[in-house]
Scaffold this motif. Structure first.
Motif, PDB file in Angstrom:
ATOM      1  N   GLN A   1      65.922   9.754  81.958  1.00 57.03           N
ATOM      2  CA  GLN A   1      67.114   9.001  81.570  1.00 57.03           C
ATOM      3  C   GLN A   1      68.081   9.858  80.766  1.00 57.03           C
ATOM      4  OE1 GLN A   1      66.413   5.252  79.559  1.00 57.03           O
ATOM      5  NE2 GLN A   1      68.496   5.169  78.745  1.00 57.03           N
ATOM      6  N   LEU A   2      67.572  10.610  79.802  1.00 57.54           N
ATOM      7  CA  LEU A   2      68.470  11.430  78.986  1.00 57.54           C
ATOM      8  C   LEU A   2      69.189  12.471  79.840  1.00 57.54           C
ATOM      9  CD1 LEU A   2      68.010  12.663  75.413  1.00 57.54           C
ATOM     10  CD2 LEU A   2      68.683  14.321  77.142  1.00 57.54           C
ATOM     11  N   LEU A   3      68.453  13.106  80.752  1.00 57.68           N
ATOM     12  CA  LEU A   3      69.081  14.121  81.585  1.00 57.68           C
ATOM     13  C   LEU A   3      70.114  13.513  82.523  1.00 57.68           C
ATOM     14  CD1 LEU A   3      66.111  16.503  82.424  1.00 57.68           C
ATOM     15  CD2 LEU A   3      68.187  17.076  81.181  1.00 57.68           C
ATOM     16  N   GLU A   4      69.829  12.337  83.069  1.00 61.09           N
ATOM     17  CA  GLU A   4      70.800  11.685  83.951  1.00 61.09           C
ATOM     18  C   GLU A   4      72.069  11.323  83.186  1.00 61.09           C
ATOM     19  OE1 GLU A   4      68.694   8.413  85.625  1.00 61.09           O
ATOM     20  OE2 GLU A   4      67.841   9.591  87.277  1.00 61.09           O
ATOM     21  N   GLU A   5      71.912  10.779  81.979  1.00 60.41           N
ATOM     22  CA  GLU A   5      73.080  10.399  81.183  1.00 60.41           C
ATOM     23  C   GLU A   5      73.844  11.626  80.698  1.00 60.41           C
ATOM     24  OE1 GLU A   5      72.034   7.622  78.115  1.00 60.41           O
ATOM     25  OE2 GLU A   5      71.001   6.286  79.514  1.00 60.41           O
ATOM     26  N   LEU A   6      73.128  12.693  80.372  1.00 63.30           N
ATOM     27  CA  LEU A   6      73.791  13.925  79.945  1.00 63.30           C
ATOM     28  C   LEU A   6      74.561  14.544  81.112  1.00 63.30           C
ATOM     29  CD1 LEU A   6      74.347  15.917  77.736  1.00 63.30           C
ATOM     30  CD2 LEU A   6      72.090  16.932  78.104  1.00 63.30           C
ATOM     31  N   THR A   7      73.981  14.494  82.301  1.00 62.85           N
ATOM     32  CA  THR A   7      74.669  15.010  83.485  1.00 62.85           C
ATOM     33  C   THR A   7      75.934  14.214  83.774  1.00 62.85           C
ATOM     34  OG1 THR A   7      72.603  15.811  84.446  1.00 62.85           O
ATOM     35  CG2 THR A   7      74.448  15.489  85.952  1.00 62.85           C
ATOM     36  N   ALA A   8      75.876  12.890  83.604  1.00 63.26           N
ATOM     37  CA  ALA A   8      77.057  12.054  83.801  1.00 63.26           C
ATOM     38  C   ALA A   8      78.159  12.435  82.810  1.00 63.26           C
ATOM     39  CB  ALA A   8      76.693  10.576  83.648  1.00 63.26           C
ATOM     40  N   ALA A   9      77.779  12.748  81.579  1.00 61.16           N
ATOM     41  CA  ALA A   9      78.761  13.187  80.584  1.00 61.16           C
ATOM     42  C   ALA A   9      79.394  14.512  80.994  1.00 61.16           C
ATOM     43  CB  ALA A   9      78.102  13.307  79.210  1.00 61.16           C
TER      44      ALA A   9
ATOM     45  N   SER B   1      52.578  12.172  83.895  1.00 59.17           N
ATOM     46  CA  SER B   1      52.398  11.009  84.761  1.00 59.17           C
ATOM     47  C   SER B   1      53.039  11.203  86.123  1.00 59.17           C
ATOM     48  CB  SER B   1      53.007   9.765  84.096  1.00 59.17           C
ATOM     49  OG  SER B   1      54.423   9.886  84.025  1.00 59.17           O
ATOM     50  N   GLY B   2      53.706  12.345  86.301  1.00 55.83           N
ATOM     51  CA  GLY B   2      54.374  12.615  87.570  1.00 55.83           C
ATOM     52  C   GLY B   2      55.648  11.826  87.742  1.00 55.83           C
ATOM     53  N   ASP B   3      56.239  11.356  86.639  1.00 54.39           N
ATOM     54  CA  ASP B   3      57.405  10.483  86.720  1.00 54.39           C
ATOM     55  C   ASP B   3      58.697  11.203  86.371  1.00 54.39           C
ATOM     56  OD1 ASP B   3      58.677   8.005  87.131  1.00 54.39           O
ATOM     57  OD2 ASP B   3      58.707   7.618  84.973  1.00 54.39           O
ATOM     58  N   SER B   4      58.689  12.539  86.382  1.00 50.14           N
ATOM     59  CA  SER B   4      59.903  13.255  85.967  1.00 50.14           C
ATOM     60  C   SER B   4      60.993  13.166  87.017  1.00 50.14           C
ATOM     61  CB  SER B   4      59.596  14.721  85.657  1.00 50.14           C
ATOM     62  OG  SER B   4      59.038  15.362  86.769  1.00 50.14           O
ATOM     63  N   GLY B   5      60.627  13.099  88.298  1.00 50.50           N
ATOM     64  CA  GLY B   5      61.626  12.946  89.345  1.00 50.50           C
ATOM     65  C   GLY B   5      62.481  14.180  89.530  1.00 50.50           C
ATOM     66  N   ARG B   6      63.371  14.106  90.529  1.00 51.72           N
ATOM     67  CA  ARG B   6      64.203  15.257  90.856  1.00 51.72           C
ATOM     68  C   ARG B   6      65.117  15.626  89.701  1.00 51.72           C
ATOM     69  NH1 ARG B   6      69.124  16.705  92.636  1.00 51.72           N
ATOM     70  NH2 ARG B   6      69.251  18.453  94.082  1.00 51.72           N
ATOM     71  N   ASN B   7      65.670  14.629  89.034  1.00 45.34           N
ATOM     72  CA  ASN B   7      66.573  14.897  87.919  1.00 45.34           C
ATOM     73  C   ASN B   7      65.870  14.710  86.583  1.00 45.34           C
ATOM     74  OD1 ASN B   7      68.956  15.511  89.382  1.00 45.34           O
ATOM     75  ND2 ASN B   7      69.113  13.354  89.920  1.00 45.34           N
ATOM     76  N   GLY B   8      64.559  14.822  86.562  1.00 43.69           N
ATOM     77  CA  GLY B   8      63.805  14.595  85.339  1.00 43.69           C
ATOM     78  C   GLY B   8      63.685  15.848  84.514  1.00 43.69           C
ATOM     79  N   ASN B   9      62.601  15.977  83.773  1.00 46.96           N
ATOM     80  CA  ASN B   9      62.491  17.086  82.834  1.00 46.96           C
ATOM     81  C   ASN B   9      61.670  18.230  83.398  1.00 46.96           C
ATOM     82  OD1 ASN B   9      59.952  15.996  82.758  1.00 46.96           O
ATOM     83  ND2 ASN B   9      60.155  15.137  80.701  1.00 46.96           N
ATOM     84  N   GLY B  10      61.486  18.270  84.702  1.00 46.66           N
ATOM     85  CA  GLY B  10      60.842  19.406  85.328  1.00 46.66           C
ATOM     86  C   GLY B  10      61.814  20.542  85.489  1.00 46.66           C
TER      87      GLY B  10
ATOM     88  N   SER C   1      66.905  23.258  85.012  1.00 45.01           N
ATOM     89  CA  SER C   1      67.664  24.419  85.487  1.00 45.01           C
ATOM     90  C   SER C   1      69.047  23.994  85.959  1.00 45.01           C
ATOM     91  CB  SER C   1      66.902  25.132  86.610  1.00 45.01           C
ATOM     92  OG  SER C   1      66.771  24.303  87.750  1.00 45.01           O
ATOM     93  N   THR C   2      69.142  22.827  86.609  1.00 45.19           N
ATOM     94  CA  THR C   2      70.440  22.325  87.055  1.00 45.19           C
ATOM     95  C   THR C   2      71.342  22.032  85.866  1.00 45.19           C
ATOM     96  OG1 THR C   2      69.461  21.360  89.044  1.00 45.19           O
ATOM     97  CG2 THR C   2      71.606  20.504  88.364  1.00 45.19           C
ATOM     98  N   LEU C   3      70.775  21.409  84.830  1.00 42.71           N
ATOM     99  CA  LEU C   3      71.556  21.094  83.630  1.00 42.71           C
ATOM    100  C   LEU C   3      72.092  22.364  82.977  1.00 42.71           C
ATOM    101  CD1 LEU C   3      72.440  18.999  81.447  1.00 42.71           C
ATOM    102  CD2 LEU C   3      70.296  19.535  80.284  1.00 42.71           C
TER     103      LEU C   3
END
Length: 232
Positions: free
Chosen positions: A29-37, A70-79, A84-86
């Motif tokens: 969530q944080l990475l998605e919201e930061l990317t939107a900013a 838990s494997g819940d980081s997703g494509r835009n998660g914290n992996g 690297s995209t951020l």
């Protein structure tokens, strides 16, 4: 609940990490919201400077290990893909980014501080590449951190996993300055005013040439930079 808030005033967008309870870890969530900013910063011509800061006592505690395990980081998660995209988005943005670091920075949080064009931290903040203590390494963030550190400093910090004060982070080149908390806003305002005084296209090119000129041979660098100077 939002993990990132934004505010725009006088050409400056302030982006604040507000997941205080989660220590501003790099969750999906944080990475998605930061990317939107970041999208807003890049799109809006009235935004000339971006300032990234935090609420609470932690600027960023790095990866959200609960999500990763838990494997819940997703494509835009914290992996590695999301982080690297951020980092690349911030590096490649035509706008200057300023880090207003008012809390501790560890692991991926150090990378987030280091990728800023200019970073100033409170002198009470502690930094550290703590990854080895939980069985991982600072792989993705090493791309931005190693460009600013000496080999000796990097080997010591990466291998020891210890925490060090903001003044030491400044000496290493990870940030620009460490100041008392009561001076932080004054320093950030002074930096922002300088950046606002720059012509937008020249600022974009100046940001890009810092990485370009150092990544090619001297002969090619002189030729490219002479051409660039003539174009401007």
């Amino acid at each position: 609940m939002e993990f990132v808030t934004t505010d725009v005033a006088e050409g400056v967008m302030t982006i604040t990490l507000v997941d205080v309870e989660g220590r501003n870890t790099l969750s999906r969530q944080l990475l998605e919201e930061l990317t939107a900013a970041l999208d807003t910063v890049d799109r809006d011509p009235d935004i000339r400077v971006a300032v990234l800061t935090n609420q609470g006592g932690v600027f960023c505690a790095g990866a959200n290990l609960a999500e990763r395990s838990s494997g819940d980081s997703g494509r835009n998660g914290n992996g590695s893909i999301g982080m690297s995209t951020l980092l690349q988005r911030i590096q490649n943005s035509p706008k200057p980014f300023v880090g207003r670091i008012s809390g501790h920075c560890v692991a991926g949080g150090v990378g987030l501080a280091a990728v800023m064009d200019i970073s100033i931290a409170v002198d009470t903040a502690m930094f550290g590449f703590t990854e080895v203590r939980v069985g991982v390494v600072p792989a993705t963030i090493s791309v931005v951190c190693l460009a600013k550190m000496s080999r000796a400093d990097a080997q010591s910090a990466f291998l020891r996993g210890n925490r060090f004060p903001a003044s030491e982070a400044a000496r290493m080149g990870l940030i620009n300055k460490a100041v008392p908390s009561e001076l932080l806003d004054r320093e950030i305002r002074a930096v922002a005013n300088d950046l606002l005084a720059g012509e937008p296209h020249a600022m974009k090119v100046a940001k890009r040439l810092v990485t370009q000129a150092s990544s090619i041979s001297n002969e090619e660098a002189f030729a490219r930079m002479t051409q660039l100077s003539d174009e401007l």
